[in-house]
Scaffold this motif. Structure first.
Motif, short mmCIF file in Angstrom:
data_model
loop_
_atom_site.label_atom_id
_atom_site.label_comp_id
_atom_site.label_asym_id
_atom_site.label_seq_id
_atom_site.Cartn_x
_atom_site.Cartn_y
_atom_site.Cartn_z
N PHE A 164 12.14 -14.03 -10.87
CA PHE A 164 11.72 -15.34 -11.38
C PHE A 164 10.20 -15.39 -11.50
O PHE A 164 9.49 -14.81 -10.67
N VAL A 165 9.72 -16.09 -12.51
CA VAL A 165 8.28 -16.31 -12.67
C VAL A 165 7.95 -17.72 -12.22
O VAL A 165 8.44 -18.71 -12.79
N VAL A 166 7.13 -17.83 -11.18
CA VAL A 166 6.69 -19.11 -10.66
C VAL A 166 5.17 -19.06 -10.52
O VAL A 166 4.66 -18.49 -9.55
N PRO A 167 4.42 -19.61 -11.47
CA PRO A 167 2.96 -19.56 -11.37
C PRO A 167 2.45 -20.28 -10.11
O PRO A 167 3.07 -21.24 -9.63
N ASN A 168 1.33 -19.81 -9.60
CA ASN A 168 0.71 -20.44 -8.45
C ASN A 168 0.19 -21.83 -8.81
O ASN A 168 0.07 -22.19 -9.99
N ALA A 169 -0.15 -22.59 -7.81
CA ALA A 169 -0.72 -23.92 -8.01
C ALA A 169 -1.74 -24.17 -6.90
O ALA A 169 -1.84 -23.41 -5.94
N GLY A 296 -4.07 -9.66 -18.15
CA GLY A 296 -3.57 -10.01 -16.83
C GLY A 296 -3.07 -11.44 -16.77
O GLY A 296 -3.20 -12.22 -17.72
N GLY A 297 -2.51 -11.80 -15.63
CA GLY A 297 -2.04 -13.16 -15.43
C GLY A 297 -3.15 -14.18 -15.53
O GLY A 297 -2.94 -15.31 -15.97
N ILE A 298 -4.35 -13.78 -15.13
CA ILE A 298 -5.48 -14.70 -15.20
C ILE A 298 -5.80 -15.09 -16.63
O ILE A 298 -6.23 -16.22 -16.91
N ALA A 299 -5.56 -14.18 -17.59
CA ALA A 299 -5.81 -14.48 -19.00
C ALA A 299 -4.83 -15.53 -19.52
O ALA A 299 -5.13 -16.22 -20.51
N GLU A 300 -3.66 -15.67 -18.88
CA GLU A 300 -2.69 -16.68 -19.28
C GLU A 300 -3.19 -18.09 -18.99
O GLU A 300 -2.68 -19.07 -19.57
N LEU A 301 -4.17 -18.22 -18.11
CA LEU A 301 -4.71 -19.54 -17.76
C LEU A 301 -5.70 -20.06 -18.79
O LEU A 301 -6.00 -21.26 -18.81
N VAL A 302 -6.23 -19.17 -19.62
CA VAL A 302 -7.36 -19.53 -20.48
C VAL A 302 -6.99 -19.39 -21.95
O VAL A 302 -6.47 -18.36 -22.38
N CYS A 343 -5.64 -28.58 -18.86
CA CYS A 343 -4.83 -27.36 -18.71
C CYS A 343 -4.39 -27.15 -17.27
O CYS A 343 -3.30 -26.62 -17.01
N SER A 344 -5.22 -27.55 -16.32
CA SER A 344 -4.88 -27.35 -14.91
C SER A 344 -3.63 -28.12 -14.51
O SER A 344 -2.91 -27.74 -13.58
N LYS A 345 -3.33 -29.20 -15.24
CA LYS A 345 -2.18 -30.03 -14.89
C LYS A 345 -0.85 -29.38 -15.24
O LYS A 345 0.20 -29.86 -14.83
N ARG A 346 -0.91 -28.28 -16.01
CA ARG A 346 0.33 -27.55 -16.29
C ARG A 346 0.86 -26.87 -15.02
O ARG A 346 2.05 -26.54 -14.94
N TYR A 347 -0.02 -26.63 -14.06
CA TYR A 347 0.33 -25.86 -12.86
C TYR A 347 0.53 -26.83 -11.70
O TYR A 347 -0.34 -27.02 -10.86
N ASP A 348 1.69 -27.43 -11.70
CA ASP A 348 2.00 -28.50 -10.75
C ASP A 348 2.49 -27.93 -9.43
O ASP A 348 3.42 -27.11 -9.40
#
Length: 362
Positions: A164-169, A296-302, A343-348
């Motif tokens: 499962f993919v669960v992004p950090n928050a 990387g995963g960090i690029a998915e944030l931006v 954008c930060s609000k996507r990561y609840d």
């Protein structure tokens, strides 16, 4: 689930123990009985003992400049935790929660005992050495469920089922103390980076940016002791710069975000790839534009040019020019800042915890 037994190799203030602290704190509030096994010393997990239903067992572990010594210590911990895990042999409905791929000893013990073994996978082993790839193969064989932190990281795993993919928050308490103010942040002209002294994390490049951009202030927060930082400065013959302030390990980094303008991540993608990038998300939550690697995963944030920029550390001239542009154009800065906050609000955090709890409590 009657009991959750969690294993984490090294308790410090890096991203993976911070996320683990968030998850275990929420489960402790719900009354789950938790046994945590981790290293002795100050770190993000240290205050979990405040809950009466959380019991912490610790062992001596630390890194060494000598890789053979570090490996010896690591193997000793695996043997120790493998043996320790057997105390739960007769525990009914006990789940083993393995944070990062490193605690393979207790994962193996849990599997041999027929326990459910849930891995929270923070690394990308497939861009590291052969040893990490071996651990990743072990994880895919031993885990009942695997929780990945990004789609990028998930794409490397051959296993299809129960992944499962669960992004950090970012914790609610952390976000509530942030003070987004684009106009004030623009005027501060301060560039921030949080990281470690590992060469691939870009410490030397950050210092070089401070030297080039002496009209701006730079702050560097390192997850290291003052003694290690001083030795690094001496070994690399680093000159003291008037516009650069360096800080050792901090358990509270909110004040740094509240006085920053731009946040950098300079991880060298040829040596390591960020699977998520918690500091980038913390920065976005403060309404701060970020500059991060292109993969990387960090690029998915931006979204490039929307809430920050994606530029690799090899292009230091471009990064310097980008910082100048961001901190010289107020209209651009305010736009980037507002988009960062949105954008930060996507990561609840509630969504993150519910998804992880669902994996643990299956």
């Amino acid at each position: 689930m009657n009991k959750l037994v969690c294993f984490h190799l090294f308790n410090d203030y890096s991203g993976s123990p911070k996320v683990l602290r968030l998850v275990l704190g929420e489960l402790a509030e719900r009354g789950v009985n938790i046994d945590l096994v981790t290293s002795r010393g100050d770190g993000a997990l240290s205050d979990l003992s405040q809950w009466p239903n959380v019991q912490i067992s610790s062992y001596a572990y630390r890194f060494s400049d000598n890789p053979l010594i570090t490996m010896g210590r690591y193997l000793w911990v695996q043997v120790y935790t493998f043996c320790l895990a057997w105390r739960y042999l007769f525990g009914r409905d006990t789940v083993f929660y393995i944070n990062t791929i490193l605690p393979v000893g207790p994962a193996l013990a849990g599997r041999l005992m027929g326990k459910r073994v849930v891995y929270h996978y923070h690394e990308n082993a497939f861009v590291k050495g052969a040893f990490y790839k071996l651990l990743a193969r072990a994880m895919q064989a031993l885990a009942s469920e695997i929780v990945c932190v990004s789609a990028y990281q998930r794409s490397f795993l051959k296993r299809e089922k129960n992944v499962f993919v669960v992004p950090n928050a970012v914790p609610r308490g952390f976000v509530e103390r942030l003070c987004p103010n684009p106009e004030a942040a623009f005027e501060r002209k301060r560039v921030l980076m949080l990281g470690s002294l590992k060469r691939y994390k870009g410490t030397l490049e950050f210092i070089e940016l401070a030297r080039r951009l002496n009209d701006f202030s730079f702050e560097l927060v390192l997850n290291e002791t003052p003694e290690n930082i001083a030795a690094f400065w001496q070994d690399n013959k680093i000159e003291n710069l008037k516009n650069l302030e360096v800080y050792p390990r901090r358990n509270d980094v909110v004040p740094f975000y509240n006085r920053a303008s731009v946040v950098l991540n300079l991880t060298d993608k040829t040596q390591a790839i960020e699977t998520f990038g918690l500091t980038a998300l913390e920065a976005l939550s403060a309404g701060l534009p970020v500059i991060v690697p292109t993969v990387g995963g960090i690029a998915e944030l931006v979204d490039d040019g929307y809430n920050g920029y994606k530029i690799d550390v090899q292009e230091l001239d471009r990064i310097a020019d980008c910082i100048r542009k961001i901190l010289s154009d107020k209209a651009l800065y305010v736009c980037l800042s507002g988009n960062a906050l949105n954008c930060s609000k996507r990561y609840d955090v509630r969504s993150m915890i519910e998804h992880i709890v669902a994996c643990i409590e299956k």
